[in-house]
Scaffold this active site. Structure first.
Site, PDB file in Angstrom:
ATOM      1  N   GLU A 225     -98.214  12.755  54.055  1.00 39.02           N
ATOM      2  CA  GLU A 225     -97.068  11.670  54.598  1.00 39.02           C
ATOM      3  C   GLU A 225     -98.717  10.658  54.499  1.00 39.02           C
ATOM      4  O   GLU A 225    -100.004  10.966  54.882  1.00 39.02           O
ATOM      5  CB  GLU A 225     -97.270  12.106  55.615  1.00 39.02           C
ATOM      6  CG  GLU A 225     -95.926  12.620  55.452  1.00 39.02           C
ATOM      7  CD  GLU A 225     -94.783  11.479  55.065  1.00 39.02           C
ATOM      8  OE1 GLU A 225     -94.483  10.326  55.139  1.00 39.02           O
ATOM      9  OE2 GLU A 225     -94.212  11.931  54.741  1.00 39.02           O
TER      10      GLU A 225
ATOM     11  N   CYS B 151     -94.840   7.018  61.818  1.00 36.48           N
ATOM     12  CA  CYS B 151     -94.518   7.973  60.336  1.00 36.48           C
ATOM     13  C   CYS B 151     -93.280   8.496  61.247  1.00 36.48           C
ATOM     14  O   CYS B 151     -92.597   9.176  61.687  1.00 36.48           O
ATOM     15  CB  CYS B 151     -95.522   9.520  61.136  1.00 36.48           C
ATOM     16  SG  CYS B 151     -95.219  10.190  60.282  1.00 36.48           S
TER      17      CYS B 151
ATOM     18  N   CYS C  20     -93.282  12.261  62.116  1.00 32.50           N
ATOM     19  CA  CYS C  20     -93.601  13.033  63.159  1.00 32.50           C
ATOM     20  C   CYS C  20     -93.133  11.779  63.793  1.00 32.50           C
ATOM     21  O   CYS C  20     -93.976  12.228  65.609  1.00 32.50           O
ATOM     22  CB  CYS C  20     -95.538  12.862  63.184  1.00 32.50           C
ATOM     23  SG  CYS C  20     -96.025  13.862  61.665  1.00 32.50           S
TER      24      CYS C  20
ATOM     25  N   HIS D 105     -94.014  11.507  68.772  1.00 31.44           N
ATOM     26  CA  HIS D 105     -95.120  10.390  68.897  1.00 31.44           C
ATOM     27  C   HIS D 105     -93.900   9.963  70.513  1.00 31.44           C
ATOM     28  O   HIS D 105     -94.477   9.058  71.447  1.00 31.44           O
ATOM     29  CB  HIS D 105     -95.029   9.639  68.377  1.00 31.44           C
ATOM     30  CG  HIS D 105     -96.439   9.290  67.309  1.00 31.44           C
ATOM     31  ND1 HIS D 105     -97.430   9.341  67.722  1.00 31.44           N
ATOM     32  CD2 HIS D 105     -96.262  10.220  66.127  1.00 31.44           C
ATOM     33  CE1 HIS D 105     -98.407   9.404  66.460  1.00 31.44           C
ATOM     34  NE2 HIS D 105     -97.717   9.588  65.685  1.00 31.44           N
TER      35      HIS D 105
ATOM     36  N   ARG E 200    -100.085  18.844  64.696  1.00 35.09           N
ATOM     37  CA  ARG E 200    -101.494  18.645  63.154  1.00 35.09           C
ATOM     38  C   ARG E 200    -102.642  18.964  64.762  1.00 35.09           C
ATOM     39  O   ARG E 200    -103.600  18.514  64.664  1.00 35.09           O
ATOM     40  CB  ARG E 200    -101.532  17.975  63.134  1.00 35.09           C
ATOM     41  CG  ARG E 200    -100.659  18.008  61.722  1.00 35.09           C
ATOM     42  CD  ARG E 200     -99.976  16.721  61.159  1.00 35.09           C
ATOM     43  NE  ARG E 200     -99.820  17.465  60.252  1.00 35.09           N
ATOM     44  CZ  ARG E 200     -97.918  16.897  60.080  1.00 35.09           C
ATOM     45  NH1 ARG E 200     -97.386  16.690  61.122  1.00 35.09           N
ATOM     46  NH2 ARG E 200     -97.063  17.674  58.889  1.00 35.09           N
TER      47      ARG E 200
ATOM     48  N   SER F 213    -104.810  13.847  63.481  1.00 32.51           N
ATOM     49  CA  SER F 213    -104.948  13.100  62.118  1.00 32.51           C
ATOM     50  C   SER F 213    -106.255  12.043  62.122  1.00 32.51           C
ATOM     51  O   SER F 213    -106.902  11.825  61.245  1.00 32.51           O
ATOM     52  CB  SER F 213    -104.057  12.620  61.077  1.00 32.51           C
ATOM     53  OG  SER F 213    -103.637  14.455  61.050  1.00 32.51           O
TER      54      SER F 213
ATOM     55  N   CYS G 161    -101.809  14.590  57.389  1.00 36.75           N
ATOM     56  CA  CYS G 161    -100.210  13.365  57.985  1.00 36.75           C
ATOM     57  C   CYS G 161    -100.683  12.019  58.229  1.00 36.75           C
ATOM     58  O   CYS G 161    -101.188  12.116  59.634  1.00 36.75           O
ATOM     59  CB  CYS G 161     -98.971  13.921  58.457  1.00 36.75           C
ATOM     60  SG  CYS G 161     -97.657  13.056  58.872  1.00 36.75           S
TER      61      CYS G 161
ATOM     62  N   CYS H  26     -99.604   8.151  61.297  1.00 42.04           N
ATOM     63  CA  CYS H  26     -99.609   7.871  62.099  1.00 42.04           C
ATOM     64  C   CYS H  26    -100.918   7.133  62.120  1.00 42.04           C
ATOM     65  O   CYS H  26    -101.870   6.434  63.303  1.00 42.04           O
ATOM     66  CB  CYS H  26     -99.247   8.522  63.112  1.00 42.04           C
ATOM     67  SG  CYS H  26    -100.087  10.365  63.030  1.00 42.04           S
TER      68      CYS H  26
END
Lengths: 571, 181
Positions: A14, A61, A64, A68, A478, A501, A545, A548
């Site tokens: 992503e 995102c 995800c 969040h 993640r 990330s 990803c 975000c």
């Protein structure tokens, strides 16, 4: 001569990530990780109602969303020191477990398996031999030679039609592909079956969350699920039992397909249990609270420094000062004004784009640090922290997985091999097994509590005048996710998301310390600079990803990966 | 299990990329649909489209699209168009893997929807921030009409509500502050 390779964008993730490496003598000598999109959520949230913040953050995102939303309501609840009812904790936990299981399955099969599995190889397989091999690996009921034969035929049809589509970016026939044809066929078969099981996990999220993506049932203060055992439209016993049976189906897939497949691939690519360690400082946060006040947790939190388990230090609760006081972000090499290193509450978000400068600013992603150190986050961090703490399910699943990998590989695969590219995949599989098991427990606690007549799901928040601060953490698929909120007179004054990330894909800091993606690539082999499969293997192992970590403003962005190989100038 | 899914794709935090969610929410507020039809503001799900596309026989997608036309122009594509176009051309989704990949994978599994009607608008601005441009806002009624027409063609014409519901465009509302200032 050293060569510079730019992979831009990295596919099957992503968001828009660019990776640059310098290769000399068949090895990566230096690397840069660059997020190519600006996020900007911090700016959008200023002045908003904190009760709405989760609606906005879950749109950072598209994949995800849930994580969040959760981190945001936890941040505002923390600022208010607002406890939520225990039912709300359990309902949130079940959503988080289902979301994670969905995410781990999709990541392994649909986003990274093609780094290891050669699709054309599967066409050479003998389905009967593949079925016999499968029997030695797992009791899974869908490994019959008839089913494998069908998969092979369908795959042949796709190849014959020239519509290679989803497999287009796979590196077919690459010299680094090593699986026997029968293993390739099994993996393709499971790749297709995984679609059904990730969908079942997704159904759980939708049943509890109202829908997915973008769940609707959260509120600052709890959840908005009406609990009424006799009402068809509310959370009733029928739905509660349906959720349990879906979890059981997903658990069986994890235990009999996903985890055995990761173990087998780990054992068949033993070299890759040696590459890709990078930053071996690890951090996880506790999650899946067991009580209303969130004092006890099912998933362990803590840090490990320098890859040494004996350095483990626990993060006991979300509000642990050890976590709160040690997180900073640096913009020395990121496209923001200045070169500061600050605590999230004190940050500002002023973009300053300079183009890609190897020694200057080169990414939209900030560099988070813990006590000044880069940290690797994700399932591997959680598994190592749990192992060091003696977390029973993590120890059991890890020991069992390593023993199986050792017997397939014919050589000892130990804990030390987890600090690697395939170690990250294996840890993700182990975490999935631990999560699937814990779903039973949280489901039972919810069913018991509702059965006892407690239907409370929400405590109303009240916002005081003046300034309050809080942060919400979540151990997302993640890794460590934290949202930091400063609220003034009931409005958001400052909001920062420090996402997994960002920890992993972030750049160098003021001291020049590489981020985890960057460090993990140094030392990787690259057999063919035009086809840097090995770079993708290591980057994909983090489950990138980036949407975000930074956000898309680049609708016109190229969608096919380009690999540029240049003679490096400044080495 | 729905026979027809209407999916609004796009990111509400990125200017005109809010078009898809905006249109399907407005449509949902203005029309009642048959029980076989599901309407979803879907965000930017990337590969997570798969489970929803598996469920539906026919899919209507509203999104922004990169095309050589003026901002606010509405373009229509069907499944064959999406599968035929090289990935660089039809910007069906800024994410990877996107709609095309998902459809191809589901085809391999034998679970892809039989029919796809893609209603795309050409954006004027896709910068981070909450603001739909005038050109794209003006295209909203046309896109809603296209959804209505498409549903009618599929044998499930929607019915206009006597009193429109609140479309729930929460991202456009300003803070309602509970504390005294």
């Amino acid at each position: 001569m050293a060569k510079r390779i730019t992979v831009d964008p990295v596919t099957r993730i992503e968001g828009h990530l660019r990776i640059d490496v310098e290769v000399d003598g068949g090895r990566v000598r230096n690397s840069w990780s660059s997020g190519q999109m600006w996020r900007g959520i911090e700016v959008i949230l200023q002045g908003k109602d904190p009760r709405d913040a989760w609606l906005f953050t879950q749109r950072i995102c598209g994949v995800c969303t849930t994580v969040h939303a959760i981190a945001s309501v936890r941040a505002v609840e923390h600022a208010l020191r607002l406890e939520i009812p225990v039912n709300a904790q359990y309902i949130r936990n079940l959503i988080l477990i289902a979301h994670s299981l969905h995410d781990h399955i999709v990541h392994f099969y649909h986003l990274s398996a093609l780094d290891w599995v050669d699709i054309t190889g599967a066409l050479q397989a003998d389905p009967k031999a593949a079925a016999r091999l499968a029997e030695t690996l797992s009791p899974w009921h869908r490994n019959s030679w008839q089913e494998l034969q069908q998969v092979k035929q369908r795959l042949q049809g796709v190849v014959d039609s020239g519509q290679l589509g989803i497999f287009n970016n796979g590196y077919w026939g690459h010299p680094a592909m090593k699986l026997p044809p029968e293993v390739n066929l099994l993996a393709v078969s499971h790749y297709l079956q995984a679609l059904e099981y990730q969908r079942k996990a997704n159904m759980i999220v939708a049943m509890l969350g109202g829908k997915t993506p973008n769940i609707q049932n959260l509120a600052v203060g709890g959840v908005a699920n009406a609990v009424n055992l006799d009402n068809q439209s509310a959370l009733n016993m029928e739905k509660i039992f349906k959720i349990n049976s879906l979890f059981r189906e997903v658990e069986q897939f994890v235990n009999q397909v996903y985890l055995p497949d990761v173990i087998a691939i780990g054992a068949l690519y033993p070299d890759w249990l040696g590459y890709g360690a990078g930053v071996t400082n690890y951090m996880a946060v506790p999650d899946l609270p067991l009580d209303a006040a969130a004092t006890r947790f099912d998933l362990p939190g803590g840090t490990i420094m320098g890859g040494r388990l004996e350095t483990q230090r626990s993060i006991e609760v979300w509000d642990d000062p050890y976590f709160r006081e040690n997180v900073t972000e640096s913009v020395a090499h990121a496209w923001y004004e200045g070169d500061w290193t600050r605590h999230p509450y004190e940050e500002e978000t002023v973009p300053h784009y300079t183009d890609f400068q190897d020694r200057g600013k080169y990414t939209w992603i900030k560099a988070p640090r813990f006590d000044g150190k880069p940290m690797q986050v994700g399932p591997l961090a959680q598994v190592l922290v749990g192992y060091a703490q003696g977390h029973e399910p993590i120890r059991r699943w890890t020991d069992q997985s390593l023993a199986t990998a050792s017997s397939i590989a014919g050589t000892r695969v130990g804990l030390n091999h987890l600090h690697s590219t395939l170690g990250r995949h294996l840890a993700r599989g182990i975490r999935a097994a631990v999560l699937a098991e814990s779903a039973n427990k949280h489901w039972q606690m919810l069913a018991d509590n509702i059965g006892s007549g407690d239907f409370e799901v929400y405590n109303e928040p009240e916002f005081p005048r003046g300034e309050i601060r809080g942060y919400g953490v979540h151990e997302a698929p993640r890794g460590v996710l934290s949202h930091w909120a400063v609220i003034k007179n009931g409005k958001i004054d400052n909001y920062q998301c420090v996402v997994p990330s960002t920890w992993n894909a972030g750049p160098r800091d003021l001291q020049g310390q590489l981020g985890p993606y960057e460090a993990s690539l140094v030392g990787n082999p690259v057999a063919d600079a035009e086809l840097p499969l090995e770079v993708l293997r290591t980057v994909h192992s983090f489950d990138p990803c980036i949407a975000c970590a930074i956000h898309t403003q680049d609708v016109e962005g190229e969608e096919i990966a380009t690999v540029r190989t240049l003679a490096a100038k400044n080495i | 299990m729905p026979d027809i899914a209407i999916l609004g794709l796009g990111n509400v935090l990125i200017g005109d990329d809010a078009f898809g969610p905006h249109v399907v929410r407005r449509f949902d507020a203005e029309y009642e649909v048959d029980p076989q039809v599901e309407v979803l503001d879907f965000g930017t799900p990337g590969f997570d489209l798969a489970p929803f596309l598996m469920d539906a026989q026919r899919v209507i997608i509203v999104d922004t699209v990169k095309a050589e036309a003026a901002p606010g122009t509405i373009c229509h594509y069907d499944k064959a168009d999406i599968l035929r176009r090289p990935l660089t051309r039809a910007r069906v989704n800024p994410h990877d893997p996107g709609l095309k990949d998902t459809l191809l994978l589901l085809d391999l599994q034998g679970a892809a929807p039989a029919e796809v009607h893609f209603i795309g608008v050409v954006p004027a601005s896709v910068k981070t921030g909450i603001a739909i441009s005038d050109a794209v806002r003006a295209a909203v009624p046309g896109a809603i009409a296209a959804v209505v027409e498409s549903l009618a063609r599929m044998g499930h014409p929607p019915r206009r509500r006597a009193v429109p519901a609140d479309p729930g465009l929460w991202w456009e509302r300003t803070a309602v502050v509970s504390a005294e200032c």
